[in-house]
Every structure is written in structure tokens, then in C-alpha cells.
Design an enzyme around this catalytic site. Structure first.
Site, PDB file in Angstrom:
ATOM      1  CG  ASP A  82     -15.434   8.249  19.577  1.00 35.53           C
ATOM      2  OD1 ASP A  82     -13.998   7.762  19.320  1.00 35.53           O
ATOM      3  OD2 ASP A  82     -15.504   8.921  20.421  1.00 35.53           O
ATOM      4  CG  ASP A  84     -12.287   8.391  22.590  1.00 30.41           C
ATOM      5  OD1 ASP A  84     -11.148   8.208  21.980  1.00 30.41           O
ATOM      6  OD2 ASP A  84     -12.930   9.463  22.706  1.00 30.41           O
ATOM      7  CG  ASP A 113     -16.977  12.086  23.865  1.00 27.94           C
ATOM      8  OD1 ASP A 113     -16.231  11.266  23.151  1.00 27.94           O
ATOM      9  OD2 ASP A 113     -16.938  12.991  24.721  1.00 27.94           O
TER      10      ASP A 113
END
Length: 757
Positions: free
Chosen positions: A649, A446, A645
Site C-alpha cells: 500500500d 485496502d 496497512d
């Protein structure tokens, strides 16, 4: 008895009251149901409620009544207090590590038995070999060694037969009891034996020294094993030792008072003086200092802390003074969570363990069969006295083939590796993560908060004619006032820093992944991405070229409409972490393909990707689509790790073969991942992969030693070399070799403490 009794039932093995595991404050393990009997033993529920693992014999010692013990090889076995595993017979150890565990009662007991047995065995062996000790005196010396010194082995061997969990103690009990029992009968009733048992002088040989030496050597091996196993928790004990024991609390009247750490409560204001340990996780209220966080992150460079920054318990304050507000105490602190996570990982089972489990399931019956065949062959075609030779070689086969080394090969390496990882700021949730991580070939990351700092800020403001920067910020900041999204928080923070007095919002509406709308004063305000503006009919082409230039510079562009017409745009930049370029370069050197996922536009994402050298960029991805990306890569045959994080996700972290959460992220992400990087630095992935490779190499070495040892030792003990070289393996040597093999596997596992990562 039902599988889920509402209250209590009766244990069919010992007749004591059985309490369901949940009623005792425990949860089921891997889908199996467990019961505690009134003796504190755990019974494992099988297909038939009447079939249970038999209770483990206990070692009498003063231990806390609520201390829970488990087996390093079979983590599903739980027991209140010390004892031995009813499956493999190994000594149980505390399920959790603490600084005040006290002496190991199993080690104390085995050590006492070993020294007393040694004192009796040495004169017995020397006297028997020189022929100066009469048989009755040999019997007197051997009996306490075998019956008292070896009593734990007989208890465990009998338990293995009752529960049909054949293990190393099955073989030890059989071998020792055969040698000792034969010798007792030969010494007391020699007339019962035929000529095939007698030597050239007509005497019936006895093997008291063999049986006593086997017990003593196995006791010695158990002592070495228990001492070595205790070293596997050294890393965790070192972490626990970092915690502060007291805190300096600021009272309501402003005076300071020292209180035990257990007395700190959430919300307390604490003073941390220069050089002191930060007592708990908290938020800096006042002061500035550089804090050494190496004990939990593995990074040696101190981190500057000012008001508004978070600090971690057990880290060391530098030269400045800090006042912090306690936010997480006790079991909620990062240090406590690290120890808890590592402890759970140490008790999990790696997939490679299945190989050892399958082999062990057939191994003991096969060894007993080989021992029987050995006896028959030597009794039929061996040299005189045939039956004596047959007995000695059969006992040697039973003793040398004990599968302890095979069982220890995997779990001890996992225990050492997870402890080593914790000291480097890498937390493994389970053993499977350690095994699979080395095989990962694709890393999906990400962008926000993973590659970047995760604290975006407004870097540029663009408006159309008639709209001021202040008006645009007021409208956008007011609309995003209640948002928890990093971009929304950046807009609010930027507006307030520029003096905007934000207004209340009415009729607020959010469209996930696109934008938000609401009434700010009399005007309807809309804020979002290109797709959202197009969807609600807002034309923003007037600034098209300027917006693309902003995106090319790596800014995330947020469009704003006021009163139904385009008003302008905010350029928000999230700086790349200082450690990210080096991490990406090292990961490429490791052979990983790196794919970046982001909800940003393709132009912004490509700008970040060019800077970092990302292999593939997938932009405009909604949270639900991240899982689909991971699935698509997996369908191409790739072994995927996902690093993120945020809450959005979590599904992708769970879908990937290895989910990697950043310790600076959300709890949901951490709970969904198999690996957590405490610091949130992607370079931790490199350390984790190297540790994974070292661990799997170590496990394979252990399995090789165990398999080769047994493959070579059993034929030699059976007498394979005798026809060619006249070599026979004494049961005493077999016992020594068996103990050495177990200790060698443990020693090899402990090398991971010093392995270069």
C-alpha cells in the site's frame, strides 16, 4: 566555502569555525544546507555562501550542551542552547519535549526584567502624568528600564537589520529608541529644539514614561506569550509521563529483579503484575489479562491479551499477570515513536502559513513607510507642537503594528492540534496533512487488514474425487510454508492445526499477485487464483458453481493443483473488524465516497462491500495498480485519502493527497503516510477530520484577529480619528494593545485543547 564542505570552514559573520550540519549529526532541512559555528549558532546557507542568517543572541543559562532549540515559526532554525530566532526574533524552544527540561531560561530572564522594569515604571508614569517629577529624575528612572529591561529587544532589532530579516523587534527597537533618544536630548539639551517642538509654556516635552511603559508592557506580553507557548507541549509531556520508569526482569535462574527502564534489552523476559504499567512493547509469553490501551489508542475499552498477543509500553495491565518478551525498547517503542512523530509535525509548516509569510515579508517595510508618512503629515499640518505630535504618532504606528500575532497564528494552532491528536490515537506526520484532510472527498481503502481483521483462516475445503482434505492441506500448507502473505500464513496455520506434517519444497516459484508453484515430494503443486490456473492450463470448471457460492459468502478462494491436474480449493475468510461498519457509516455521514481496493475476486469483494455499504469496489487489483487507481481518481478532480496497512500500500499512500496508515500495519506504510491511526481503527479518520476542521477554523480565526487588528490599529495610531473625534492613540496604549493581540491569538490556539472532537 562550498555548499558541502568536507570538514570545516570559517563563519563570515563571527569568524568562528563552521561545521557542516551532517558532521554535527544533523540532516538538511527541506533541501537547505545548515552550518554550525563554534558558538553553537546555526547559519542558513543562501544562494551566496557568504550570506548567512546572523547568529542569534544567547540567553545565559545552565542548559544541557547538546539540547537543540528551534523556532516555532521557522522550524529550519536550529541552535544548540536557548536564544532567539534570527529571522523573527522570537524566543527559541527545545526541539524535542522531555520531562526533565527544567525551567525555561528565556521565561526566567524576561520575568526578572519585567518585575524590575515595572517597579521603576509605575512611579515614573504616575509622576510624569501629575507633573511632579523633574525631567532629570524621569531620565534616571527610565534609563535602566529602556537600556537594561529592553536590551533583548534592541539586540534582536539590530540583528534583524544586519540580516535584513525585518520583524516585530525591528519596529519595537525603532519606536523605543526614537522616543527615548528624543527625550534624552530634550532633557539635557533643550536649547537645540525649535519652537515647533515646544508647548504653549515654551517647554520641550519628554516621553520617558512612554518609552519605559512600552518596554514594560512588551516585557509583560513576552512573559504571557512564553507561558502560553509552554502549554502547547502539555499533551506530549502527558504522554511522556505515562511511561514506566522501571521493569521487573526475570533472570536466568527464574528470580525477578527490578531494573531501570533504560536497562531493558530486546529479548528480556519481563513480568507485569496486575495494575502495573507495561514497561516496553513486547509479546505475551504467558498469562492473560485485559490491558487498558486508552493512553495510546484513545479507546477506553480494555483489550484482552493472551499468549501470542502484542502489548504496548505505557499501557496498564488489568487484573491478570503477564510474562512478556521485550521486542522494542527505548526510541523504538510505540510511545517514543508517537512523541517523535508529533514533535516533527509540530515543527512543520502548513500551506496556509505561506499567506502569513508573504504578508510578513512586506509588512514591516510598509509599517516603517506609514510611520514616516505619519510623521511628515503631522509635522506639516498637525496642531502645535507639530513635531512633538508627529513623533508620538509615528512611534505609536511602529509599536501597534508589531506582527507577532500574525506570525503566531498558524504554528501555535498546529502545535496544539498535533498534541491533541496524539492523545486521541491520531498521529499527524506534518502540518500539511492537518490542512488537507478536511478537504478530502474520496477515501480509498485496502480490504485486508484495513476493513478486515487481517488474520484470515480456512473456513471451507472443497476437493474433487480421489483427493482427501488432508492431502490438499498437506500440499498447500507445504507450498506456502515460507510465505509471509496473510493468505499463505492462514493456509499454513490451518494445515498445522489439522495435524498435517508439512514437507520441504523444491523449485519454489512465485508469480506476484497470482500464485506459487513448487515440488512437494514427487508432485508438482500449484496454488493461486483463477487467472493463474488458466495461465498454467489447469481446468477448474468442475467446481465452478461451488466456488462462486463460496465467493458470494465473502470467502477468498484459493485453487490448488497437484501433479498437473485440479485438486480442489480452500475457502479463506477474513472477518470484518467490529469497528468497521460504524466507521463506514460515520464516514458516509461526513460526506466521503468510499472506494475499496482488493486483490480478491469481484464476487468476494462485492460480498464485503454489500455488508459494509461501500460505494465502489475495484477487485483483482495488483499492488502496482493501486497507485493508478489513486491517480485516476485525482484526475477526476477528487481529493483522495488512501488508507492501508501493508508494504504493497505504500506507493498509493504516498501518491494520495493524504496517506493514512494503520498503526497495526508495516513500518513502510507508516513512513509513507501523513496520518497514522495508532489503533488501526477507521473511526480514527473521523476524529482526524474533525480535528482538521477545528484546527483550520482556529487558524483562520487567528489570522482574522491579526489582520483586522493591524488593519484597524495602524490607521488609528496614525491619527485617522483625530480630525473627526479628536482622538489620539498613546504609544503606551499601542504597546498594551500589541501585547494583548499576541496573547489573544495564543489563547485562541489553546482552545483546541478543549475543543469537542
Amino acid at each position: 566555502m562550498s555548499e558541502h564542505p568536507s570538514e570545516t570552514s570559517i563563519d563570515p559573520v563571527c569568524g568562528m569555525t563552521v561545521v557542516h550540519a551532517r558532521a554535527a549529526g544533523h540532516v538538511d532541512y527541506e533541501g537547505k544546507t545548515y552550518y554550525f559555528c563554534g558558538l553553537g549558532c546555526v547559519k542558513k546557507f543562501q544562494a551566496d555562501p557568504a550570506k548567512y542568517v546572523s547568529p542569534a543572541p544567547k540567553v545565559e543559562a545552565a542548559v544541557p550542551s547538546n539540547t537543540e532549540y528551534t523556532c516555532p515559526m521557522h522550524p529550519e532554525i536550529l541552535q544548540i542552547g536557548p536564544g532567539s530566532c534570527p529571522i523573527c526574533g522570537m524566543a527559541l524552544e527545545p526541539r524535542t519535549v522531555s520531562m526533565d527540561e527544567g525551567p525555561n531560561p528565556e521565561l526566567i530572564d524576561m520575568t526578572r526584567r519585567m518585575w524590575i522594569s515595572t517597579a521603576l515604571t509605575l512611579p515614573l508614569v504616575m509622576g510624569a502624568m501629575s507633573g511632579v517629577l523633574p525631567q532629570w529624575f524621569q531620565l534616571a528612572l527610565a534609563t535602566p528600564v529602556v537600556l537594561w529591561g529592553g536590551w533583548p529587544f534592541f539586540v534582536r532589532g539590530w540583528a534583524s537589520l544586519v540580516s535584513r530579516n525585518l520583524n516585530m523587534f525591528t519596529l519595537i527597537a525603532l519606536g523605543v529608541s526614537v522616543a527615548y533618544g528624543y527625550s534624552v536630548v530634550a532633557a539635557l539639551l533643550p536649547g537645540l529644539f525649535p519652537a515647533s517642538f515646544r508647548d504653549a509654556s515654551g517647554n520641550v516635552g519628554v516621553y520617558f514614561e512612554v518609552s519605559a511603559a512600552i518596554v514594560t508592557l512588551i516585557l509583560f506580553g513576552q512573559v504571557l506569550e512564553l507561558r502560553a507557548r509552554s502549554q502547547t507541549s502539555q499533551a506530549l509531556k502527558a504522554l511522556l509521563g505515562l511511561a514506566a520508569t522501571t521493569a521487573r526482569r526475570i533472570r536466568q535462574d527464574g528470580r525477578d529483579e527490578d531494573v531501570p527502564l533504560e536497562g531493558v534489552r530486546v529479548g528480556d523476559r519481563l513480568r507485569v503484575r496486575p495494575g502495573e504499567k507495561v514497561p516496553v512493547d513486547g509479546l505475551v509469553l504467558d498469562g492473560s489479562s485485559a490491558v487498558d490501551e486508552s493512553m495510546v489508542t484513545g479507546e477506553s475499552i480494555p483489550v484482552e491479551k493472551v499468549a501470542g498477543d502484542r502489548v504496548v509500553g505505557a499501557t496498564i495491565n488489568g487484573t491478570g499477570g503477564l510474562v512478556i518478551r521485550a521486542e522494542k525498547v527505548g526510541a523504538d517503542t510505540l510511545l517514543a515513536r508517537i512523541v517523535s512523530m508529533v514533535t516533527e509535525a509540530q515543527r512543520s509548516r502548513a500551506p496556509i502559513q505561506r499567506l502569513a509569510d508573504v504578508v510578513s515579508g512586506y509588512f514591516v517595510p510598509a509599517v516603517v513607510a506609514i510611520a514616516i508618512v505619519t510623521f511628515v503629515v503631522w509635522a506639516s499640518v498637525g496642531p502645535e507642537p507639530r513635531l512633538a505630535h508627529a513623533l508620538v504618532n509615528a512611534v505609536a504606528v511602529l509599536i501597534i503594528a508589531c506582527p507577532c500575532a500574525l506570525g503566531l497564528a498558524t504554528p501555535l494552532s498546529i502545535m496544539v492540534a498535533t498534541g491533541r491528536g496524539a492523545t486521541m490515537g491520531v498521529l499527524f506526520r506534518n502540518a500539511e496533512g492537518i490542512e488537507v484532510l478536511r478537504s478530502v472527498d474520496t477515501l480509498v481503502v485496502d480490504k485486508t487488514g484495513t476493513l478486515t481483521v487481517g488474520k484470515p483462516s480456512i473456513s471451507s475445503i472443497v476437493t474433487i474425487d480421489g483427493i482427501t482434505d488432508e492431502a490438499l492441506l498437506l500440499a498447500a500448507g507445504s507450498l506456502e510454508r515460507g510465505s509471509e502473505h496473510p493468505l499463505g500464513a492462514a493456509i499454513v496455520r490451518g494445515a498445522e492445526q489439522r495435524g498435517a506434517v508439512l514437507k520441504e519444497v523444491r523449485d519454489f516459484r512465485s508469480v506476484t499477485g497470482k500464485g506459487v508453484t513448487g515440488l512437494v515430494g514427487p508432485d508438482e503443486v500449484a496454488l493461486g487464483n483463477d487467472a493463474f490456473m488458466t495461465e498454467i492450463g489447469i481446468d477448474f470448471s468442475a467446481l465452478g458453481e461451488r466456488l462462486e457460492r463460496m465467493r458470494a459468502e465473502g470467502q477468498t478462494v484459493v485453487l490448488v493443483a497437484i501433479g498437473g491436474r485440479f485438486a480442489g480449493a480452500l475457502g479463506i475468510a477474513d472477518p470484518i473488524k467490529d469497528s468497521t461498519p460504524d466507521a463506514i457509516r460515520t464516514l458516509h455521514e461526513e460526506g466521503l465516497r468510499i472506494v475499496m481496493l482488493t486483490g480478491d475476486s469481484a464476487t468476494t469483494a462485492q460480498a464485503v462491500a454489500r455488508t459494509l455499504g461501500i460505494d465502489e469496489v475495484i477487485a483483482g487489483v495488483l499492488s502496482a495498480q493501486k497507485v493508478e487507481v489513486v491517480k485516476r481518481l485525482q484526475s477526476q478532480g477528487r481529493v483522495v485519502a488512501m488508507a492501508g496497512d501493508g508494504i504493497n500500500d505504500a506507493p498509493a499512500l504516498a501518491q494520495a493527497q493524504v496517506g493514512i496508515a494503520l498503526g497495526t500495519g508495516t513500518d513502510v506504510a507508516i513512513e509513507s503516510a501523513q496520518v497514522t491511526l495508532v489503533k488501526g481503527d477507521l473511526r480514527g479518520i473521523v476524529r482526524a477530520r474533525r480535528l482538521s476542521r477545528r484546527t483550520m477554523t482556529n487558524i483562520k480565526q487567528n489570522l482574522f484577529f491579526a489582520f483586522v487588528y493591524n488593519a484597524a490599529g495602524v490607521p488609528i495610531a496614525a491619527g485617522l480619528l483625530y480630525p473627526f473625534f479628536g482622538i489620539l492613540l498613546s504609544p503606551m496604549i499601542a504597546a498594551a494593545a500589541m501585547s494583548v493581540s499576541s496573547v489573544s491569538v495564543i489563547g485562541n490556539a489553546l482552545r483546541l485543547h478543549r475543543a469537542e472532537i
